[in-house]
Design a protein around this motif. Sequence first.
Motif, PDB file in Angstrom:
ATOM      1  N   TYR A   1       0.840  -1.208   0.000  1.00 16.69           N
ATOM      2  CA  TYR A   1       0.000   0.000   0.000  1.00 16.69           C
ATOM      3  C   TYR A   1       0.871   1.251   0.000  1.00 16.69           C
ATOM      4  CZ  TYR A   1      -3.628   3.348   1.178  1.00 16.69           C
ATOM      5  OH  TYR A   1      -4.486   4.421   1.150  1.00 16.69           O
ATOM      6  N   ASP A   2       1.964   1.223   0.760  1.00 15.97           N
ATOM      7  CA  ASP A   2       2.852   2.388   0.826  1.00 15.97           C
ATOM      8  C   ASP A   2       3.415   2.732  -0.554  1.00 15.97           C
ATOM      9  OD1 ASP A   2       2.445   2.659   3.504  1.00 15.97           O
ATOM     10  OD2 ASP A   2       4.331   1.706   4.118  1.00 15.97           O
TER      11      ASP A   2
ATOM     12  N   PHE B   1       0.697   4.187  -2.714  1.00 12.78           N
ATOM     13  CA  PHE B   1       0.359   5.556  -2.306  1.00 12.78           C
ATOM     14  C   PHE B   1       1.401   6.543  -2.838  1.00 12.78           C
ATOM     15  CE2 PHE B   1       0.353   9.147   0.692  1.00 12.78           C
ATOM     16  CZ  PHE B   1      -0.974   9.545   0.565  1.00 12.78           C
TER      17      PHE B   1
ATOM     18  N   TYR C   1       0.767   6.907  -6.499  1.00 14.93           N
ATOM     19  CA  TYR C   1      -0.382   7.794  -6.752  1.00 14.93           C
ATOM     20  C   TYR C   1       0.029   9.263  -6.648  1.00 14.93           C
ATOM     21  CZ  TYR C   1      -3.562  10.911  -4.261  1.00 14.93           C
ATOM     22  OH  TYR C   1      -4.207  12.026  -3.799  1.00 14.93           O
TER      23      TYR C   1
ATOM     24  N   GLU D   1      -9.484  10.369  -6.162  1.00 15.21           N
ATOM     25  CA  GLU D   1      -9.214  10.737  -4.766  1.00 15.21           C
ATOM     26  C   GLU D   1     -10.447  10.667  -3.879  1.00 15.21           C
ATOM     27  OE1 GLU D   1      -7.534  14.587  -5.365  1.00 15.21           O
ATOM     28  OE2 GLU D   1      -5.460  13.854  -5.199  1.00 15.21           O
TER      29      GLU D   1
ATOM     30  N   ASN E   1     -12.371   8.305  -3.435  1.00 18.49           N
ATOM     31  CA  ASN E   1     -12.360   7.017  -2.729  1.00 18.49           C
ATOM     32  C   ASN E   1     -10.945   6.454  -2.786  1.00 18.49           C
ATOM     33  OD1 ASN E   1     -13.500   4.972  -1.268  1.00 18.49           O
ATOM     34  ND2 ASN E   1     -14.567   4.022  -2.987  1.00 18.49           N
ATOM     35  N   LEU E   2      -9.990   7.286  -2.389  1.00 16.75           N
ATOM     36  CA  LEU E   2      -8.580   6.997  -2.598  1.00 16.75           C
ATOM     37  C   LEU E   2      -8.152   5.668  -1.985  1.00 16.75           C
ATOM     38  CD1 LEU E   2      -5.753   7.788  -3.557  1.00 16.75           C
ATOM     39  CD2 LEU E   2      -5.487   9.094  -1.431  1.00 16.75           C
ATOM     40  N   LYS E   3      -8.418   5.471  -0.719  1.00 17.99           N
ATOM     41  CA  LYS E   3      -7.936   4.262  -0.048  1.00 17.99           C
ATOM     42  C   LYS E   3      -8.490   3.009  -0.705  1.00 17.99           C
ATOM     43  CE  LYS E   3      -7.233   2.145   4.470  1.00 17.99           C
ATOM     44  NZ  LYS E   3      -7.420   2.285   5.939  1.00 17.99           N
ATOM     45  N   ASN E   4      -9.785   3.009  -0.990  1.00 16.88           N
ATOM     46  CA  ASN E   4     -10.389   1.831  -1.615  1.00 16.88           C
ATOM     47  C   ASN E   4      -9.852   1.607  -3.029  1.00 16.88           C
ATOM     48  OD1 ASN E   4     -11.918   1.132   0.594  1.00 16.88           O
ATOM     49  ND2 ASN E   4     -13.776   2.167  -0.133  1.00 16.88           N
TER      50      ASN E   4
ATOM     51  N   LEU F   1      -6.835   2.370  -4.133  1.00 15.46           N
ATOM     52  CA  LEU F   1      -5.488   1.811  -4.010  1.00 15.46           C
ATOM     53  C   LEU F   1      -5.534   0.361  -3.531  1.00 15.46           C
ATOM     54  CD1 LEU F   1      -3.495   4.821  -2.502  1.00 15.46           C
ATOM     55  CD2 LEU F   1      -3.565   4.038  -4.879  1.00 15.46           C
ATOM     56  N   LEU F   2      -6.435   0.079  -2.594  1.00 17.71           N
ATOM     57  CA  LEU F   2      -6.582  -1.304  -2.120  1.00 17.71           C
ATOM     58  C   LEU F   2      -7.096  -2.211  -3.230  1.00 17.71           C
ATOM     59  CD1 LEU F   2      -8.008  -0.731   1.478  1.00 17.71           C
ATOM     60  CD2 LEU F   2      -5.736  -1.603   0.867  1.00 17.71           C
TER      61      LEU F   2
END
Length: 366
Positions: A14-15, A18, A21, A38, A40-43, A45-46
């Motif tokens: 993930y790092d 990120f 991105y 952005e 829903n950025l975390k989702n 990337l996941l």
Amino acid sequence: MKTYRDLYSDLCSYDNLFIAYKKARKHKTLKQYVIEFERNLKNNLLQLRTELLLHSYRPMPLKTFVLREPKTRKISKSDFRDRVIHHAVCNIIEPILEKKFIHDSYANQKGKGTLAAIKRFEYFKRKVSRNLTTIKNTDNTKGFVMKADVKKFFDTVSHAVLTRIISRTVKDEKVLWLIRTILANHKTDADGVGMPLGNLTSQFFANVYLNELDQFVKHNLRARYYIRYVDDFVIFHRSREALEYYKEHIDLFLNERLALQIHPDKSRIFPLYRGTDFLGLKMYPHHKVIQKKNIRKFKKKLEKLCRKYDAGTASYDKVYDLLEGWYAYTKNANMHKIRRTILKQAEDKFKCEMSTKELNRHLKGQ
């Protein structure tokens, strides 16, 4: 030779995604596709991470358009989520493979670029001519140059050759699978060849691919004065015969080892006194000028941006950045009158404006 076998977990972390991105969105924070990603950025990337781990990642089709200045080129643009993947790949393999690059490869690398290449050109030119004459524009100026490029390089790069080059160092099969997936997303008339202009990975892979040529020229041919910028390269020598020898063997090497061809019309050997077209400049023994086509291109670009400014669709910051880049570039040429004329016209038009850069410098000086 050190090899790397366990890279994929770092690539998929993930790092790393990120960081990738943040690099992909640089200078594009106001683009709608970045804003949507952005939200829903975390989702997002996941989701990319899951697709990579499950080997279910498939790039979106490339969007292709044509640029006609300074020459007609087909540019292919990747979807933003795929650009994140490209940065994620380069974050991991670039530091490994860049170690193998020669010093005199100048494209798409930190601390390099056109200005550094131009300075190196001038240094090599002086070394070859040994400053034996001060006579301008005569054949008494010693030395010759071979100016060459690779014919349709980005259209003819072999995916098999590229992955074979990378796999000598990167032994992680999952990373190699991802590289093949990225390469295969570019559709051409022939399977297994070509890279799209406009992709970050294409720029980096071009250096990886042509580093093979660099190593051959430096270590096999032992050419001392060699510079490459993407698929354009120059070699200097005091002997025309030596350059003829280099040209013949480079052509054979490109054909036999890299499935490429030296461009028959754009690869020539001539005396330094005649001047050499290099990265938009005409390099003579005692001075250099900007090619007329590049002056026309800049004026057209500035006029277009000024129209956008007048219409309220472009900020003065963009105009300032363009002028600042032009000033830095033209300082390398004997073009004082043209530079002064263009900058004076800009000053007259924008005399009441101040860019963010100028404001920040002003505030720091207080």
